[in-house]
Structures are given as C-alpha cells and as structure tokens.
Write an enzyme that holds these catalytic residues in place. Structure first.
Site, PDB file in Angstrom:
ATOM      1  N   ARG A  45       0.822  -1.069  -0.045  1.00 51.23           N
ATOM      2  CA  ARG A  45      -0.105   0.089  -0.008  1.00 51.23           C
ATOM      3  C   ARG A  45       0.738   1.203   0.020  1.00 51.23           C
ATOM      4  O   ARG A  45       2.023   0.973   0.139  1.00 51.23           O
ATOM      5  CB  ARG A  45      -1.039   0.116   1.149  1.00 51.23           C
ATOM      6  CG  ARG A  45      -0.179  -0.305   2.347  1.00 51.23           C
ATOM      7  CD  ARG A  45      -0.784   0.286   3.735  1.00 51.23           C
ATOM      8  NE  ARG A  45      -0.643   1.740   3.720  1.00 51.23           N
ATOM      9  CZ  ARG A  45       0.562   2.479   3.820  1.00 51.23           C
ATOM     10  NH1 ARG A  45       1.501   1.919   4.100  1.00 51.23           N
ATOM     11  NH2 ARG A  45       0.401   3.850   4.059  1.00 51.23           N
ATOM     12  N   GLY A  46       0.203   2.265  -0.241  1.00 51.96           N
ATOM     13  CA  GLY A  46       0.853   3.653  -0.255  1.00 51.96           C
ATOM     14  C   GLY A  46       1.178   3.828  -1.589  1.00 51.96           C
ATOM     15  O   GLY A  46       1.661   3.119  -2.307  1.00 51.96           O
ATOM     16  N   ALA A  47       0.722   5.165  -2.062  1.00 52.33           N
ATOM     17  CA  ALA A  47       0.643   5.546  -3.684  1.00 52.33           C
ATOM     18  C   ALA A  47       1.988   4.997  -4.316  1.00 52.33           C
ATOM     19  O   ALA A  47       1.768   4.224  -5.207  1.00 52.33           O
ATOM     20  CB  ALA A  47       0.291   7.041  -3.709  1.00 52.33           C
ATOM     21  N   ARG A  86      -6.834  -0.526  -7.365  1.00 53.24           N
ATOM     22  CA  ARG A  86      -7.262   0.545  -6.467  1.00 53.24           C
ATOM     23  C   ARG A  86      -7.333   1.858  -7.597  1.00 53.24           C
ATOM     24  O   ARG A  86      -6.474   2.017  -8.277  1.00 53.24           O
ATOM     25  CB  ARG A  86      -6.313   0.834  -5.389  1.00 53.24           C
ATOM     26  CG  ARG A  86      -6.371  -0.423  -4.522  1.00 53.24           C
ATOM     27  CD  ARG A  86      -5.439  -0.090  -3.044  1.00 53.24           C
ATOM     28  NE  ARG A  86      -6.201   0.669  -2.318  1.00 53.24           N
ATOM     29  CZ  ARG A  86      -5.644   1.250  -1.322  1.00 53.24           C
ATOM     30  NH1 ARG A  86      -4.445   1.159  -0.951  1.00 53.24           N
ATOM     31  NH2 ARG A  86      -6.530   2.119  -0.354  1.00 53.24           N
ATOM     32  N   GLN A 195      -3.470   2.827   9.720  1.00 55.87           N
ATOM     33  CA  GLN A 195      -1.999   3.134   9.133  1.00 55.87           C
ATOM     34  C   GLN A 195      -1.113   3.822   9.970  1.00 55.87           C
ATOM     35  O   GLN A 195       0.005   3.519  10.065  1.00 55.87           O
ATOM     36  CB  GLN A 195      -2.095   3.507   7.676  1.00 55.87           C
ATOM     37  CG  GLN A 195      -2.643   2.776   6.636  1.00 55.87           C
ATOM     38  CD  GLN A 195      -4.298   2.795   6.277  1.00 55.87           C
ATOM     39  OE1 GLN A 195      -4.957   3.166   7.113  1.00 55.87           O
ATOM     40  NE2 GLN A 195      -4.512   2.485   5.141  1.00 55.87           N
ATOM     41  N   ASP A 236      -2.229  10.865  -2.533  1.00 54.67           N
ATOM     42  CA  ASP A 236      -2.246   9.687  -3.157  1.00 54.67           C
ATOM     43  C   ASP A 236      -2.449  10.232  -4.899  1.00 54.67           C
ATOM     44  O   ASP A 236      -2.426   9.278  -5.901  1.00 54.67           O
ATOM     45  CB  ASP A 236      -3.625   9.068  -2.841  1.00 54.67           C
ATOM     46  CG  ASP A 236      -3.354   8.247  -1.572  1.00 54.67           C
ATOM     47  OD1 ASP A 236      -3.303   8.941  -0.643  1.00 54.67           O
ATOM     48  OD2 ASP A 236      -2.692   7.017  -1.881  1.00 54.67           O
ATOM     49  N   ASN A 246      -6.015  12.752  -0.430  1.00 56.47           N
ATOM     50  CA  ASN A 246      -5.077  12.022   0.495  1.00 56.47           C
ATOM     51  C   ASN A 246      -6.093  11.022   1.439  1.00 56.47           C
ATOM     52  O   ASN A 246      -7.345  11.043   1.379  1.00 56.47           O
ATOM     53  CB  ASN A 246      -4.229  12.876   1.131  1.00 56.47           C
ATOM     54  CG  ASN A 246      -3.277  11.944   1.873  1.00 56.47           C
ATOM     55  OD1 ASN A 246      -2.522  11.103   1.532  1.00 56.47           O
ATOM     56  ND2 ASN A 246      -2.944  12.242   3.255  1.00 56.47           N
ATOM     57  N   LYS A 247      -5.326  10.196   2.456  1.00 57.84           N
ATOM     58  CA  LYS A 247      -5.972   9.520   3.181  1.00 57.84           C
ATOM     59  C   LYS A 247      -7.581   9.948   3.935  1.00 57.84           C
ATOM     60  O   LYS A 247      -7.243  10.986   4.299  1.00 57.84           O
ATOM     61  CB  LYS A 247      -5.526   8.724   4.093  1.00 57.84           C
ATOM     62  CG  LYS A 247      -6.075   7.743   5.286  1.00 57.84           C
ATOM     63  CD  LYS A 247      -6.621   6.659   4.664  1.00 57.84           C
ATOM     64  CE  LYS A 247      -5.776   5.725   3.609  1.00 57.84           C
ATOM     65  NZ  LYS A 247      -6.517   4.941   2.728  1.00 57.84           N
TER      66      LYS A 247
END
Ligand code: MRU
Length: 347
Positions: A45-47, A86, A195, A236, A246-247
């Site tokens: 995970r994580g862009a 995603r 996260q 992201d 973003n998140k």
C-alpha cells in the site's frame, strides 16, 4: 528500516503490511495475481509503492505470458487486472502507463523475450528512481520543519508506503536524523485501517523517534491548545490546480489547521500529480467495504447497519500551504507551477 518490497530475479518479495506491527511476514511470489490481491487488500500500500509493485506485477505477468498462446493478449489481461486494483493513487496508472510504453509498441515486432527483459529493466528503474526521489522530497520537506516543531501527520508516508525515505514521514526522518532537529511527532491513528497507529507509530519507533499517537478526533483539541505547530501529510493524487486527494481524514485536519493558523504541507512525488485531473472533482475516490468500518482491529464493534467507507478525501488547494516535490517546495498559486513541473521545466 524494513524493506517493503524487493525484486529477486524472477520473484517479488514483499512485506505483508496488514500484519504489522504484530508480525513481520514476507511473501515471495512469481504470480502476478498475488500482486493484484496484495494491492487490493493493502498488503502492499501507499501510492508510490503501489506504482512500483504494479510495475513488477507486469514483469511477473510477462514471464507467465511467455508460456501462453498469445503473449500480448495475456499482457493486456495483466495490465487490466492491475489497473482494477485501486482507483485513487495515480502512481498505479502512471507506472502501468510507463510499462505499457514498452510492451504496447512491441505488439507488431514480436520479440517477446526482449520485451520481457526491457520490462524488468523499466520496473527496476521506476523502483530506483522512486527511492532517489523520496530522498529529495525528504530533504526539501525537512527544510520546512524547524527545531522544536510539534508536527502532526496523518496515515502512513514512510518507507513502507514509498520505499526509500518516504514522503511526509521522510521529511520528519530527515529533519531528525540528518539535520539533528528536535521534533515532537504526533500521529493520527487513521481509522478505519489504522495506518497511523499500526505503521507510522511502528516506523517512527523503529527509527528511534518518539511519537505520540492520537485518535483522529483529537487533532482539533490539541491544535486549540497550541500543541501542534505544523502538519505534514502525503498524497495519493494531486490535481493540476493543487487539490489533494489523500487518506480519509486529511481534509478535516487541513480545515482544522487553517482555523488555527497552522501550516499544512503536502509531500509527494510529481508522479502523484495527475495531468488529466484539472481539480479534485476529477479524482475518483475509492469506496471500500463495510466490514472495515463495522470492525476495529478485526473485532466487530457495531451492529449490521448501513456504512459509508470512502478511503480518501480531497483537500482543496486553498488549504494547502505548500507542496513538497522532488523538484522543491511549491507555494500557491499552484496551477501554472505544476504545469511547468510536469513538463520538466522549472516552476
Ligand atoms: O490506503 P493506503 O494505505 O494505500 O493509503 C495511502 C496512504 O498511505 C496515504 O493516503 C498517504 O498519505 C499517501 S501515500 C504515501
């Protein structure tokens, strides 16, 4: 620091981030379907890391395609499966587009072995570049943090999310470790998948940097008490006008920061800037399953009721004090400067 993923000849080895911080479990695979599954379930995970993993996923698919009847039909399927994992992190599509520029023109030539070799080289280049860029972002970001700052961050933007140093968390790591600044770091837990609690707190602790964990709904109170002096987060996807996806929860933090007169910085590579998104309205926001909200840490905490679970939100550019990229710090107005940077020119 833990290595989030590693290419080993014809195998991808990656850390299962869903099991952190309890267990450090690595998965090794030669099957691109495992990469698809890992991205969907946030094992990877994580862009920026999603982009790198997708590039290696194409390589695994290409090795398998060599054994199939129709090499290119197989690769098209691999590409489509990875694209469907995603929707929000644009680095996924950016990396797959880069890989496509290698295999798509090859459809007429047909030297399959050569294409596979070039795909592996390109994936390794994306991986290497990603690590180098993250160091530049960390360095520029650290320049915005002063000795004594009390910095809040949201979600996870360290080496686990990006490789290399990370982005927003990279700036914190660089400021403390390379510049000797004394920072007090606050991490939002980042519901629903935690996260911040599971990964950011873990990475900072491993790096020997004290961190104070807070629930997402505590940031406003701490700001009102003068406890937080700066906010730095990742992204992201960034639209060409500077709107930032973003998140989920980032927008709330940005509004709170503006209300309290606290600088709000966003650190991300230029690969996260989407030339096709004119504003945040053009950014698709991933909606995830209900179980993530109905449960906490895998334990059911709510009755079976209706749920909304957008995984990201959009912070309007007007709330962003500055963007930190590998080419330096960009201040508003963002539009023209981002255009120049995307074209490879100075802002
Ligand atoms: O859903 P995730 O964990 O893949 O979310 C991505 C993130 O970690 C954050 O949104 C982050 O701030 C930007 S990516 C470094």
């Amino acid at each position: 620091m833990l290595q989030a993923l590693e290419w080993k000849g014809r195998t991808l080895r990656f850390l299962d981030q869903t099991r952190l911080p309890r267990e450090e479990v690595y998965i090794e695979t030669e099957d691109y379907r495992d990469v698809v599954e890992a991205i969907k379930t946030l094992r990877i995970r994580g862009a920026p890391l999603i982009g790198v993993a997708a590039a290696y996923g194409v390589c695994l698919g290409a090795f398998e395609a060599l054994k199939s009847d129709d090499f290119f039909a197989f690769l098209r399927e691999v590409d489509a499966d990875l694209r469907a994992t995603r929707p929000t992190a644009v680095n996924l599509f950016w990396a797959l587009d880069r890989m496509q520029r290698i295999w798509l023109p090859g459809e007429s030539e047909g030297d399959w072995e050569d294409i596979v070799e070039r795909l592996v080289e390109e994936a390794k280049t994306i991986d290497r570049e990603n690590a180098l860029l993250s160091e530049r972002i960390a360095r520029f970001g650290a320049g915005l943090l002063e000795d004594g700052d009390r910095v809040l961050t949201h979600c996870n933007t360290g080496p686990l999310a990006c490789g290399g140093w990370g982005t927003a968390l990279g700036a914190i790591l660089w400021a403390v470790h390379r510049e000797g600044k004394r920072l007090v770091v606050y991490a939002d837990e980042t519901r629903p998948l935690l996260q911040g609690a599971r990964l950011t707190a873990f990475e900072l602790q491993k790096a020997g940097i004290p961190v104070t964990l807070i629930c997402d709904n505590m940031a406003g109170f701490l700001m009102s008490q003068g406890v937080i002096t700066k906010v730095i987060v990742g992204a992201d996807r960034i639209a060409m006008n500077g709107d930032v996806a973003n998140k989920i929860g980032t927008y709330t933090v940005a509004v709170l920061a503006r209300h309290h007169g606290i600088p709000f910085y966003v650190a991300a590579p230029l690969s996260s800037v989407d030339p096709k998104a004119r504003s945040g309205a053009d950014i698709p926001i991933e909606e995830r399953g209900a179980e993530e909200v109905l449960s906490f840490g895998g334990v059911r905490v709510a009755p079976q009721v209706a749920v909304r679970n957008p995984a990201f939100d959009v912070t309007p550019a007007e709330l962003v004090t500055a963007l930190v990229t590998e080419e330096g710090v960009v201040y508003p107005p963002f539009g023209e400067k981002l255009e120049r940077l995307k074209e490879g020119r100075r802002p």
